[in-house]
Design an enzyme around this catalytic site. Structure first.
Site, PDB file in Angstrom:
ATOM      1  N   HIS A 155       2.990  -2.977  -0.757  1.00 35.39           N
ATOM      2  CA  HIS A 155       3.788  -4.048  -0.169  1.00 35.39           C
ATOM      3  C   HIS A 155       2.979  -4.721   0.931  1.00 35.39           C
ATOM      4  CE1 HIS A 155       6.530  -5.252   3.258  1.00 35.39           C
ATOM      5  NE2 HIS A 155       6.813  -6.134   2.314  1.00 35.39           N
ATOM      6  N   SER A 156       2.926  -6.046   0.929  1.00 31.87           N
ATOM      7  CA  SER A 156       2.259  -6.797   1.989  1.00 31.87           C
ATOM      8  C   SER A 156       0.810  -6.312   2.158  1.00 31.87           C
ATOM      9  CB  SER A 156       3.072  -6.690   3.284  1.00 31.87           C
ATOM     10  OG  SER A 156       2.753  -7.724   4.182  1.00 31.87           O
ATOM     11  N   LEU A 157       0.440  -5.785   3.318  1.00 34.08           N
ATOM     12  CA  LEU A 157      -0.917  -5.261   3.505  1.00 34.08           C
ATOM     13  C   LEU A 157      -1.281  -4.301   2.378  1.00 34.08           C
ATOM     14  CD1 LEU A 157      -3.545  -4.475   4.991  1.00 34.08           C
ATOM     15  CD2 LEU A 157      -2.160  -2.943   6.418  1.00 34.08           C
TER      16      LEU A 157
END
Length: 315
Positions: free
Chosen positions: A119-121
C-alpha cells in the site's frame, strides 16, 4: 470476533475466531525487522508492505477476509512499528532502503521467486523490487500507487537543504524532548494527521504497533510514537517521472494496480497513469478503480478482497 488489551485499553481486533497470526522477527545488521505472519507457515507467503509512517497493522482488517489457507508475511519497515530504528548517523532513503530490505528478507528465507503486495510506499517498493529483479518476481499488487513519488527535479533541488537540516534536528532530539500524550489525545493526533483517510477505530488498530508507554525513567505519564522521527524527512527519496518510467520498462510480472476513489489527492494524477500505461508495454497489468480512501485496505477492505482473491487464484 475477539478482543485484545492494548496498553491497558480493550481493543476489538475484528479477527474471526480461528484466524492464525504469529509475531516474528527477522535479524538484520542494525537489529531486527518485525512482522506478522498470517496463515500457514509451511507455505511461502505473499509479502505485504505498509505505507509511509504506517506499520504492519495496516493489513489487520484485510488479511482475515482472505482464504485462511493464504499465507501472508506483513512486515514493519525499519523505523516503523516494532522494527529496529536505524543507528544514529544514518538516514532513511525510504524507497531505496526498502528494496535492500526486501532483498535481505528473500535471502534470509532462501526464496527464489516472490509475490509482493504493498500500500502506498509499500506498493512503490513492490514496483521497484519487481523492476530491479524482474526474473525473481511472480506478481505484485499495488494499492493506490503506481511507483515511487514523482517530483520535478526543481522541487527536489529546492528541498534538499531543508531536508538535511531537518534530519539533523530530529537526530539530535533528546529523549526528554520526545512528546508524550494520554491515549485518547494520541489517537486524536493520529486521526487529524490522516485527514479522513483512516477512521478513528482504525487509527487504534495502527497504534497497536505505532505507540508505546513512555519509559518509566522519563517520569512522564502517557504514550509516545514508536516510529523514528527521522522518517518524516522523505524528500531525499523522490525521483523524476523519466526515472519512474525507465523502471517501469523492466517489470515483467503480473501486476494488479488498485486505485482508490477518491483515494490519495495526487499532485499529478497524470504521472500515476503514465506509469501504469508504461507497465502495460512489458507486463500483464490489471488496473481496477474502487471506492475508498487512500487507506482502502484498512478502512474498506471489503471493497478490494474479491479483486485480490481473483488475482491470487488466477495467477
Amino acid at each position: 470476533m475477539s478482543e485484545e488489551k492494548i496498553n491497558g485499553h480493550k481493543i476489538d481486533t475484528g479477527l474471526p475466531a480461528g484466524v492464525t497470526v504469529e509475531e516474528i522477527e527477522i535479524p538484520v545488521p542494525w537489529g531486527h525487522v518485525a512482522g506478522r505472519w498470517w496463515g500457514p507457515r509451511y507455505k511461502q507467503p505473499l509479502i505485504a508492505i505498509h505505507g509511509w509512517q504506517d506499520n504492519a497493522g495496516t493489513w489487520d482488517n484485510l488479511i482475515p477476509l482472505l482464504s485462511p489457507t493464504t499465507s501472508v508475511l506483513c512486515i514493519d519497515l525499519p523505523g516503523h512499528g516494532l522494527s529496529s530504528h536505524y543507528p544514529t548517523g544514518m538516514l532513511y532513503y525510504v524507497f531505496w532502503d526498502g528494496i535492500s530490505l526486501l532483498r535481505r528478507i528473500v535471502k534470509h528465507y532462501g526464496w527464489s521467486k516472490v509475490s509482493l503486495m504493498g500500500h502506498s510506499l509499500g506498493g512503490a517498493l513492490s514496483f521497484m523490487y519487481a523492476a530491479s529483479f524482474p526474473d525473481e518476481v511472480d506478481r505484485i499488487i499495488c494499492i493506490d500507487i503506481a511507483s515511487p513519488a514523482v517530483r520535478v527535479p526543481e522541487h527536489m533541488v529546492k528541498t534538499t537543504g531543508w531536508a538535511i537540516d531537518k534530519l539533523l534536528e530530529y537526530e539530535n532530539l533528546s529523549e526528554d524532548k520526545i512528546p508524550c500524550y494520554d491515549y485518547e489525545e494520541m489517537i486524536d493526533i493520529v486521526v487529524d494527521a490522516y485527514k479522513g483517510s483512516v477512521s478513528r477505530d482504525n487509527c487504534k488498530v495502527l497504534m497497536k504497533r505505532g505507540m508505546a508507554p513512555t519509559p518509566a525513567h522519563l517520569k512522564k505519564k502517557g504514550y509516545h510514537f514508536k516510529r523514528d522521527p527521522r522518517l518524516k524527512v522523505s524528500g531525499l527519496a523522490m525521483m523524476s517521472l523519466e526515472t519512474a518510467l525507465a523502471y517501469a520498462t523492466k517489470v515483467k510480472c503480473k501486476v494488479l494496480n488498485i486505485r482508490a476513489i477518491p483515494g490519495q489527492n495526487w499532485e499529478r494524477l497524470d504521472y500515476y497513469k503514465a506509469v501504469v500505461e508504461k507497465l502495460k508495454e512489458t507486463a500483464d497489468v490489471r488496473y481496477v478503480e474502487v471506492e475508498g480512501t487512500h487507506h482502502v485496505q484498512l478502512n474498506s477492505p471489503e471493497n478490494i478482497v474479491d479483486i485480490l482473491e481473483d488475482f491470487l487464484e488466477e495467477y
